[in-house]
Scaffold this active site. Structure first.
Site, short mmCIF file in Angstrom:
data_model
loop_
_atom_site.label_atom_id
_atom_site.label_comp_id
_atom_site.label_asym_id
_atom_site.label_seq_id
_atom_site.Cartn_x
_atom_site.Cartn_y
_atom_site.Cartn_z
CB SER A 160 -0.98 0.04 1.15
OG SER A 160 -2.10 1.10 1.21
CG ASP A 325 -3.20 4.28 -1.33
OD1 ASP A 325 -3.75 4.33 -2.10
OD2 ASP A 325 -3.01 3.49 -0.15
CG ASP A 327 -2.92 -0.11 -2.35
OD1 ASP A 327 -2.84 0.94 -1.84
OD2 ASP A 327 -3.38 -1.27 -1.75
CG ASP A 329 -5.90 0.65 -0.33
OD1 ASP A 329 -5.26 1.66 -0.41
OD2 ASP A 329 -6.15 -0.28 0.63
#
Length: 591
Positions: A160, A325, A327, A329
């Site tokens: 992440s 961000d 990734d 999510d």
């Protein structure tokens, strides 16, 4: 330090044995080099000891750690054992009554693709029908695929918004492995313990079988059934490009940054498909780069992380900045405040804006459909974590919508029955639970941009809407105090101190309710946290971080607003109260 003592013989032997068995020549060589340096260098010796100080523990967040050789790092050996443990868990849950299905995704971090393919090979060898993403894609695409492909599990290889040296392994469960409310959500206890037990029992590395093939690589861009296109079709259906909406959206000027992550292409296509034609991508951060060269820390919340986006917004006279961000999510948003200039909205502000927008859409019957064409829940429920603002509960009550508070983390928010919208203050939003039972920074950004376009068409802004909410519900102002400590023992000491010597007031207002959440309740599972509310509705929640040696204190005050003219003074009063609450919290912790 040429006379430094050598590493203990057992540590040297363990390191040499690991290097001999390591399937990755790069990490094996790196470990042997570290071992050699450890004979003459204290720092290298401490690093070596830390790598073999224990086994990287698998929990509700899966795995997340620095890359490198050794059982306490992320590497191919640890991933192989983890994949074998997850496979065994799925097979035990099936008990021979069905063949489990799993889908595996990965981002652009170092070794993500390798970890994902080896996971697919281990799942396939174990007898699990396995799908592998065709390329690096955002986490929400994987979370969507768990439900869309009716899989019992999903694995996303990502860290992440962690630093570039990290990687991680996130697990979702669905299909016949879980109940309806948890379909496609991240794991919770006791699932994590069950998987951890099977990882520990996975046996020697050489006994873990990897298939040479047999898994299904999902269709790539341009191929029939393209998985990314299917996800895009699902989320863009939430904001159909009707004739009236297209004009409004074409007028909204957006700056977008994926922050060197994997969301740039998907988010750009989503915006273009839904009629946002004035989108400028931050060129320096547009392409995936596992080294994140333009940011000190690839997290939109961190100071300086969106500076390039703000600079572009100023030069292009933008209306809205959207930052995903790495990734994708999570999403952050920034707007131009006439009194102070460009600023990032807090997670609670975005949560309130999305909440009021979703409530209005539900009231109008305009909540969109999922990719199976079924409508959202007939009895909607809003939810946010207990550390997030109480404003969402007031918005929900005004709209006649039920509201639930959950423990911190989307693994809890996603499991609320009937969920129609959920968020947490750390920039995580779930606007379409029937599609993605997790936070999704792309569908959330789409809805926020759509709301901003509607407001602009009527001569208003997102800040104007926040002012309206303050007039209707009081000005909800939030802040955090984070205390980094040297060890987990220090966290326990601070929590014990607060439990035994609780403050009598915050900012001069006496504490009405002090709740130790370690005991749990009918509505919340037990968790290590303390909650205080005062007579003037100030609230302080203190809890240890779940991922690092840090004590986190979440502060909120609610300031009454008598009129629009009173708003500037109300903001000043709220800032003053928050500062005094923060000071009193620090004093209570002995800082």
């Amino acid at each position: 330090m040429m006379n430094a003592p050598h590493p203990p013989e057992d540590l040297s032997a363990r390191a040499e044995a690991w290097a001999a068995a390591d399937p990755d020549p790069a990490t094996a060589a790196e470990l042997l080099d570290l071992l050699q340096r450890a004979h003459a260098d204290d720092a290298a010796r401490a690093e070596l000891a830390d790598r073999f100080s224990g086994t990287l523990s698998f929990g509700t967040a899966g795995l997340r750690a620095a890359l490198g050789a050794g059982p306490n790092r992320m590497n191919r050996v640890v991933v192989r054992h983890t994949a074998a443990g997850v496979a065994r868990y799925l097979l035990d849950a099936a008990a021979g009554t069905y063949q489990p299905r799993a889908v595996v995704g990965f981002d652009a971090r170092h070794n993500s693709d390798v970890f994902a393919e080896e996971t697919a090979a281990i799942f396939t060898a174990a007898g699990i029908e396995t799908f592998l993403m065709p390329t690096q894609l955002p986490t929400p695409v994987l979370a969507w695929a768990v439900r869309a492909l009716d899989c019992e599990a999903g694995v996303m290889v990502t860290a992440s918004h962690n630093p570039p040296q990290d990687n991680g392994y996130k697990v979702y469960l669905g299909g016949r492995a879980v109940s309806d409310s948890g379909q496609g959500a991240q794991i919770v206890a006791p699932m994590d313990a069950g998987i951890a037990e099977r990882i520990a029992a996975s046996g020697p590395l050489e006994d873990i079988e990897l298939a040479a093939g047999g898994w299904t690589v999902l269709p790539a861009a341009g191929e029939p059934g393209d998985v990314q296109a299917r996800y895009l079709e699902a989320i863009t259906a939430l904001v159909p490009a009707d004739a009236s909406g297209l004009g409004r959206r074409a007028d909204l000027r957006i700056v977008l940054t994926p922050m060197h992550g994997v969301g740039g292409d998907t988010m750009s296509r989503a915006l273009a498909t839904t009629g946002f034609t004035q989108v400028r991508l931050v060129a320096e951060q547009a392409e995936p780069d596992p080294d994140f060269p333009t940011v000190a820390f690839p997290n939109p919340e961190e100071p300086g992380a969106i500076d390039l986006a703000l600079d572009l917004a100023r030069t292009t006279d933008a209306d809205l900045v959207i930052a995903n961000d790495p990734d994708a999510d999570r999403c952050a948003a920034a707007v131009n405040d006439p009194s102070t200039g460009w600023r990032m909205l807090t997670g609670d502000e975005v949560g309130a804006l999305l909440g009021v927008h979703v409530a209005a859409r539900l009231a109008a019957g305009d909540q969109g459909t999922n990719d199976q064409g079924t409508e959202a829940s007939a009895s909607p429920v809003f939810a946010n974590s207990i550390v997030s603002s109480r404003l969402l509960a007031r918005i929900a009550a005004t709209a006649g919508i039920a509201h639930e508070s959950t423990l911190t983390g989307f693994k809890w928010i996603a499991r609320v029955p009937g969920l129609s919208f959920g968020y947490e203050e750390a920039l995580g939003y779930c606007v379409a639970p029937d599609l993605v039972r997790d936070k999704d920074g792309m569908s959330a950004a789409l809805l926020l941009a759509g709301f901003a376009a509607e407001l602009k068409a009527s001569g208003r802004t997102l800040l104007d809407e926040l002012d309206r909410l303050a007039l209707a519900h009081g000005l909800h102002a939030t802040d955090q105090l984070s205390v980094r400590v040297a060890s987990l023992d220090d966290l326990a000491t601070l929590m014990t101190r607060l439990r035994s010597q609780a403050p009598a007031s915050f900012a001069g207002s006496p504490i009405d309710v002090a709740t130790d959440l370690a005991h749990g309740s009918a509505r919340l599972p037990a968790t290590d946290a303390l909650l205080f509310t005062t007579a003037d509705a100030s609230r302080v929640i203190v809890r240890p971080s779940g991922t690092e040696p840090k004590l986190k204190c979440y502060l909120e005050v609610i300031e009454p607003v008598s009129s629009a003219d009173d708003l500037p003074a109300a903001r000043d009063r709220a800032r003053d109260r928050l500062a005094r609450v923060r000071d009193d919290t620090a004093t209570a912790l002995g800082l």
